[in-house]
Scaffold this motif. Sequence first.
Motif, PDB file in Angstrom:
ATOM      1  N   HIS A   1      -6.727   3.851  -5.692  1.00 16.32           N
ATOM      2  CA  HIS A   1      -5.668   3.979  -4.706  1.00 16.32           C
ATOM      3  C   HIS A   1      -6.233   3.890  -3.280  1.00 16.32           C
ATOM      4  CE1 HIS A   1      -2.254   4.698  -7.251  1.00 16.32           C
ATOM      5  NE2 HIS A   1      -2.829   5.710  -7.871  1.00 16.32           N
TER       6      HIS A   1
ATOM      7  N   GLN B   1      -7.804  -1.667   1.996  1.00 19.39           N
ATOM      8  CA  GLN B   1      -7.543  -3.102   2.143  1.00 19.39           C
ATOM      9  C   GLN B   1      -6.439  -3.348   3.171  1.00 19.39           C
ATOM     10  OE1 GLN B   1      -6.264  -5.045  -1.456  1.00 19.39           O
ATOM     11  NE2 GLN B   1      -6.653  -7.097  -0.660  1.00 19.39           N
TER      12      GLN B   1
ATOM     13  N   VAL C   1      -6.853   0.329  -2.188  1.00 15.84           N
ATOM     14  CA  VAL C   1      -5.636  -0.367  -1.763  1.00 15.84           C
ATOM     15  C   VAL C   1      -5.305   0.011  -0.320  1.00 15.84           C
ATOM     16  CG1 VAL C   1      -3.154  -0.610  -2.157  1.00 15.84           C
ATOM     17  CG2 VAL C   1      -4.724  -0.527  -4.099  1.00 15.84           C
TER      18      VAL C   1
ATOM     19  N   SER D   1       0.822  -1.219   0.000  1.00 21.98           N
ATOM     20  CA  SER D   1       0.000   0.000   0.000  1.00 21.98           C
ATOM     21  C   SER D   1       0.850   1.261   0.000  1.00 21.98           C
ATOM     22  CB  SER D   1      -0.945   0.008   1.208  1.00 21.98           C
ATOM     23  OG  SER D   1      -0.236   0.208   2.412  1.00 21.98           O
TER      24      SER D   1
END
Length: 219
Positions: free
Chosen positions: A55, A61, A58, A18
């Motif tokens: 983005h 997550q 990500v 990330s």
Amino acid sequence: MNPVKQLLNEQLSLIAHSLSSPQRLEILEYLSQTERSVDNLSQLVNLSVANTSRHLQVLKQASLVTVRREGKKRFYKLTGNDVTSLISSLRNTAEIHLAEVERLMQSYLNKEDGLEAISAQELLERSKNNEVTILDIRPEEEFNAGHLPNAINMPLWQIVQRAKSLDPNKEIVAYCRGPYCLFAYDAVNILRDNGFNARRLENGFPEWKAAGNPVQFNQ
């Protein structure tokens, strides 16, 4: 490899992945100031809304950001001050081990600052004795979401016209979004050109807050 250790490393790699994008690092910097909508972030980082959303997914997550919905809009914020500390650690490690980072620091940042920056601890002590004027150079929206105690919000473009309102007998300490934020360097140079004794804070507001220092809010 032990299967449990492998699973743990896989989870850690989510965090590492990330942080592997300069755009995501920039998004995290903006979110470290205040909660923001996807539309607002896309404008700040100069990406399409779709790319910005990817983005953010990500980052979500990896549990570095959280999202809330308000009607059709989505607002993101950091999951905690530890995310700011993580970015600071990444920055410090890069400054120590990457020659290009050191070169950029020497070429573009250190040469802009003729005096040593003031530390958070020194600023705390001096502000208690009313020895300094603290200027927050960030936009008003970010200032209202949290700022150093007794700081005056004076965005860079207002400094020249508002400089006469500042006490010439006090040292001025300017701060911005973080140690790489050029607004603070520019503000110090403008103030010095106008006859003020000025320095910048060693880090920015996110690092100040993450360290547990006192914060004031306007909203």
